[in-house]
Enzyme design. Structure first.
Site, short mmCIF file in Angstrom:
data_model
loop_
_atom_site.label_atom_id
_atom_site.label_comp_id
_atom_site.label_asym_id
_atom_site.label_seq_id
_atom_site.Cartn_x
_atom_site.Cartn_y
_atom_site.Cartn_z
N TRP A 346 0.82 -1.21 0.00
CA TRP A 346 0.00 0.00 0.00
C TRP A 346 0.86 1.26 0.00
O TRP A 346 0.43 2.32 0.39
CB TRP A 346 -0.92 0.01 1.22
CG TRP A 346 -2.02 -1.00 1.18
CD1 TRP A 346 -3.32 -0.78 0.81
CD2 TRP A 346 -1.95 -2.39 1.53
NE1 TRP A 346 -4.04 -1.95 0.90
CE2 TRP A 346 -3.23 -2.94 1.35
CE3 TRP A 346 -0.92 -3.22 1.97
CZ2 TRP A 346 -3.52 -4.28 1.60
CZ3 TRP A 346 -1.20 -4.56 2.22
CH2 TRP A 346 -2.49 -5.08 2.03
N CYS A 381 -6.75 -5.15 -1.40
CA CYS A 381 -7.88 -5.98 -0.95
C CYS A 381 -8.66 -6.61 -2.09
O CYS A 381 -9.05 -7.79 -2.00
CB CYS A 381 -8.80 -5.19 -0.03
SG CYS A 381 -9.75 -3.87 -0.83
N HIS A 440 -13.76 -1.84 1.34
CA HIS A 440 -12.93 -3.01 1.58
C HIS A 440 -13.62 -4.20 0.93
O HIS A 440 -14.84 -4.31 0.95
CB HIS A 440 -12.72 -3.26 3.08
CG HIS A 440 -11.85 -4.44 3.37
ND1 HIS A 440 -10.67 -4.67 2.70
CD2 HIS A 440 -12.01 -5.48 4.23
CE1 HIS A 440 -10.12 -5.78 3.17
NE2 HIS A 440 -10.92 -6.30 4.08
N ASP A 463 -11.67 -13.46 4.61
CA ASP A 463 -10.95 -12.25 4.20
C ASP A 463 -9.46 -12.55 4.16
O ASP A 463 -8.85 -12.81 5.19
CB ASP A 463 -11.26 -11.11 5.17
CG ASP A 463 -10.73 -9.76 4.68
OD1 ASP A 463 -9.98 -9.74 3.69
OD2 ASP A 463 -11.07 -8.73 5.30
N TYR A 626 -7.34 4.54 -0.18
CA TYR A 626 -8.67 4.00 0.02
C TYR A 626 -8.81 3.36 1.39
O TYR A 626 -9.91 3.10 1.87
CB TYR A 626 -9.02 2.99 -1.08
CG TYR A 626 -8.47 1.60 -0.89
CD1 TYR A 626 -9.24 0.60 -0.29
CD2 TYR A 626 -7.18 1.26 -1.30
CE1 TYR A 626 -8.74 -0.68 -0.12
CE2 TYR A 626 -6.68 -0.01 -1.13
CZ TYR A 626 -7.46 -0.98 -0.54
OH TYR A 626 -6.96 -2.25 -0.36
#
Length: 822
Positions: A346, A381, A440, A463, A626
């Site tokens: 990220w 993600c 997400h 997840d 984000y």
């Protein structure tokens, strides 16, 4: 783009960006090394019974990083054991015919012995087995079955079968197969087997023996070796293992005895068989969507999915349990702890890999991991979720990709999102460890939960994005959606964290003169404002918020929040809440376009019918990833507004392109912090609003009809929306049944320039297909396009597979077909 970004900022908010000399994504692992926690497996660390492994127990996959010792469960087969046509020509595969051995061990074949001279598993894509098991789309020639469902085979014998003969089928998986663990399956023909396994003779004609074989609905999933043992008066015979006779067994959502059973055919078509889908991103008010090529039936993907289980070292005996399998997949799709599939990044610096926004599907990622053993750079993600959907659908679990807008990341288990401000209501970023992601993306998969009390079957959250650890591992789920909806945070797995993502309250704390903090505002409807997935049978979005939470503000919803927070670290968080709320604040959504000026607008309303209100208003604008992690404020505005009783007023702040351009980060998102103070009653106003700058789409046009095995051409048109040159532009092109993942280097594209390029591809499977493209450059990302291609079968082919064109790691330099001005 901003320089000197923190590498972990997308996962853990709460600090301003630091500026290390070199951004450091998750470290790329050394190849073929064990987990950094030592040689102990995921199972040894998370499961007490598995931790008692002894030296003689070989019911384990290869240790992380190893290739295994002849594993038959889905690791890569040596090149010399792969048939030349294994990519998937649908021509009839020759039946296996071996020399056979005397089971007594002396190698002699005695007169009168029942010798198996060959086996036909009826495994081609056009055969009955593959069609009945819904596996005919797999680009494989091996037999691929779904457990709990019968299949057919033919044994070729040295003489006619007699009633006194005994025939036994055997399946093996793993390095030390054992009957008690389900890794060695013995099926006597004509007799009842154990655990749902049995085989019956359907026809005996001459030297051919036709069998109908029933598999157990609880069978281990994976790649099995198959052999046949016979017994006659002349002795026993054992057919040697032949790689052509390997059998894949998968979960079966068509079988009512399988705990992954789904009773709706339209769900099975969408959530198991659909090879492409939509992934949603952006903000609730500005939803973007992109098509993702799941490609679960592409050649090599099934082997990659089974290799993931091997790489984790999952015991073969546990691979029949979808709860355990999905939990392992959530751990292995990210690279932390276990050198899994994808490296998260990220930081904004993707120079050592691929920008997460540039991927258009899972196939290239999974095949790279299978062929090299290295974790693939990089993912965020939606990439983790897209790959997880591919893996779970490939293994037979009904799975969908889900987007949660305004998704909270609770770092202190308080089950609230705590935001801290100074005396003047300016954010104290060094204290804001919790963050709210604009969106997400995770997964829902469907299964029963025999490990939980009744009432928690159905959709389960999984997840794979590495946010927080679970039992010391970066994994999350499976977690019952029902437990999330009702705030039952004590249910496994990871319910507190997921509940906070969808239904926590946003709590605003203001620092007082004595240094203490006081709650000045609680925003109850700010988290999990919209949860969506692709609708069944169409490309529309489906709102599934009601599955995750009761209606906002309802008694049931407030009870769920209270139940959850009672188990959190701040059970009395609402005790000091203020009540004054005469003035309401709202931020109007704007259609902001990348490269153009924009205006933000705040509306204040005085709800008092008798008194005027004076509001001192502060607006702070910053760019944000984000994930809710922000940069420093680059523009602010202060204004005092007097509101007559019942009146409203608008406060605007114009922002020029040249003001925000130097600060842009991934996806062009911005955060507006609004705070204010009402002079007459002391009411504190607070609001956060995120919005994104819209990027253009790629325009794809098919030039001619698409037919299996025949070359077809597609045209891609793109206009640069920025007044600056895009450098090192890369296109990606991919589509299951159409085009293997392909990378196209096109060089630079000038400011406001329009470019056109053409590419050829050769369809390999008939039917409706999706061809997906993306564009990426250091100056602009998140640019995508898709076109549906209806592929006609080749004349007289009966659906024959052609060889898929393109390379998964190609890097062609493509000249532009044409260029135009603005």
């Amino acid at each position: 783009m901003m320089d000197g970004l923190r590498s972990d900022m997308g996962r853990w908010g709460g600090h301003h960006w630091l500026a290390p000399a070199t951004p450091s994504p998750e470290p790329e692992p050394e190849r073929d090394r064990r987990s950094r926690r030592g040689s102990s497996s995921f199972w040894a660390r998370c499961c007490g019974c598995c931790s008692r492994r002894n030296e003689a127990d070989d019911d384990w996959g290869p240790e992380p990083g190893s290739r295994g010792r002849g594993s038959s469960s889905g690791g890569r087969r040596p090149n010399n054991s792969r048939r030349p046509d294994s990519r998937g020509s649908d021509s009839r595969r020759p039946t296996s015919r071996g020399s056979g051995v005397n089971a007594a061990g002396d190698g002699a074949i005695r007169e009168g012995m029942l010798v198996v001279t060959g086996v036909d598993l009826l495994s081609s894509r056009s055969d009955q087995n593959r069609r009945e098991h819904h596996t005919d789309e797999f680009e494989y020639n091996e037999l691929i079955l779904r457990r709990g469902q019968p299949f057919h085979m033919v044994l070729y014998l040295s003489r006619p079968y007699e009633s006194s003969d005994r025939v036994t089928l055997e399946l093996h998986i793993g390095n030390n197969p054992e009957v008690g663990k389900g890794t060695h399956v013995i099926i006597p023909v004509g007799k009842g087997g154990s655990g749902g396994w049995k085989a019956q003779i359907t026809k005996s004609s001459g030297q051919n023996l036709n069998l109908r074989v029933h598999t157990s609905p609880n069978a281990i999933i994976g790649k099995f070796q198959f052999t046949v043992r016979t017994h006659s008066e002349a002795g026993e015979f054992l057919l040697p293992f032949d790689p052509q006779n390997e059998i894949y067994i998968l979960f079966n959502p068509w079988c009512s005895g399988d705990i992954v059973y789904v009773d709706r055919e339209d769900w099975r078509q969408e959530y198991v068989l659909n090879e492409s889908g939509r992934i949603y991103y952006g903000t609730e008010a500005q939803i973007g969507e992109r098509t993702w090529n799941y490609g679960q039936f592409d050649h090599g993907v099934l082997d990659a999915c089974l290799y993931i289980l091997d790489r984790r070292g999952m015991p073969y005996g546990g691979r029949g349990d979808p709860v355990s399998v999905s939990r392992v997949i959530s751990a292995m799709v990210n690279s932390l702890d276990d050198n899994g599939v994808l490296i998260g990044n990220w930081s904004g610096d993707y120079s050592r890999g691929t920008n997460p926004s540039a991927w258009v599907g899972s196939v290239e990622i999974l095949l790279s991991y299978l062929h090299t053993g290295y974790s693939v750079p990089y993912g965020q993600c939606w990439v983790f979720a897209g790959v997880t959907t591919t893996v779970l659908r490939c293994l037979g679990l009904a799975t969908r990709t889900v987007t949660n807008f305004n998704s909270a990341h609770d770092t202190d288990t308080s089950l609230t999102m705590d935001i801290y401000f100074d005396e003047n209501m300016k954010p104290l970023e060094h204290l804001n460890h919790d963050s709210v992601w604009n969106f997400h993306v995770w997964n829902d998969c469907w299964m029963k939960r025999p490990d939980l009390p009744s009432g928690f079957d159905g959709w389960q959250v999984v997840d794979a994005t590495p946010q927080e650890t679970s039992s010391g591992i970066f994994c999350c789920g499976p977690c019952s959606v029902q437990s999330i909806k009702n705030g039952l945070v004590y249910m496994k797995y990871d319910t507190p964290f997921i509940f906070a993502e969808v239904n926590s309250d946003k709590v605003y704390w203001q620092r007082q003169d004595d240094g203490s903090f006081k709650i000045v505002y609680v925003e109850e409807k700010a988290i999990g404002t919209l949860i969506v997935t692709k609708a069944i049978g169409s490309n529309m979005q489906e709102d599934i918020t009601h599955l995750y939470k009761h209606p906002e503000g309802s008694e049931a919803e407030r009870k769920a929040v209270e139940t959850a927070t009672a188990h959190g670290s701040k059970p009395n968080v609402y005790a000091t809440r203020d009540a004054a709320d005469d003035v309401a604040i709202q931020v109007e959504a704007q259609d902001a376009v990348m490269g153009q000026d924009l205006t933000v607008c705040v509306v204040l309303t005085n709800r008092s019918s008798s008194s005027s209100r004076t509001v001192k208003l502060h607006l702070y604008l910053s760019v944000t990833f984000y994930t809710g992690v922000t940069g420093s404020v680059f523009k602010e505005s202060k204004k005092e507004v007097v509101l007559a009783p019942g009146a409203s007023d608008r406060v605007t702040m114009p922002v020029a392109y040249k003001e925000y351009q130097p600060h842009l980060v991934d996806q062009g998102a911005m955060l507006l912090n609004v705070s204010g103070h009402v002079k007459e009653n002391g009411q504190v106003l607070a609001k956060q609003h995120t919005f994104r700058l819209r990027t253009p789409d790629l325009s794809l046009t098919l030039l001619g009809a698409a037919v299996v095995g025949q070359e077809c051409e597609v045209q891609i048109v793109f206009k640069n929306p920025l007044p600056v040159t895009l450098t090192n532009v890369v296109f990606r092109l991919e589509g299951s049944g159409l085009q293997r993942p392909k990378i196209l280097n096109v060089g630079d594209i000038g400011g406001n320039e329009t470019v056109t390029l053409r590419q050829t591809f050769v369809p390999v499977r008939p039917g409706p297909r999706q061809l997906i493209a993306s564009l990426d450059s250091p100056q602009l990302s998140q640019v995508h396009g898709v076109i549906q291609v209806d592929v006609a079968p080749a004349s007289g082919s009966r659906g024959v597979l052609a060889d898929a064109g393109g390379s998964s790691r190609s890097g062609e330099t493509i000249p532009m077909a044409s260029r135009g001005g603005a």
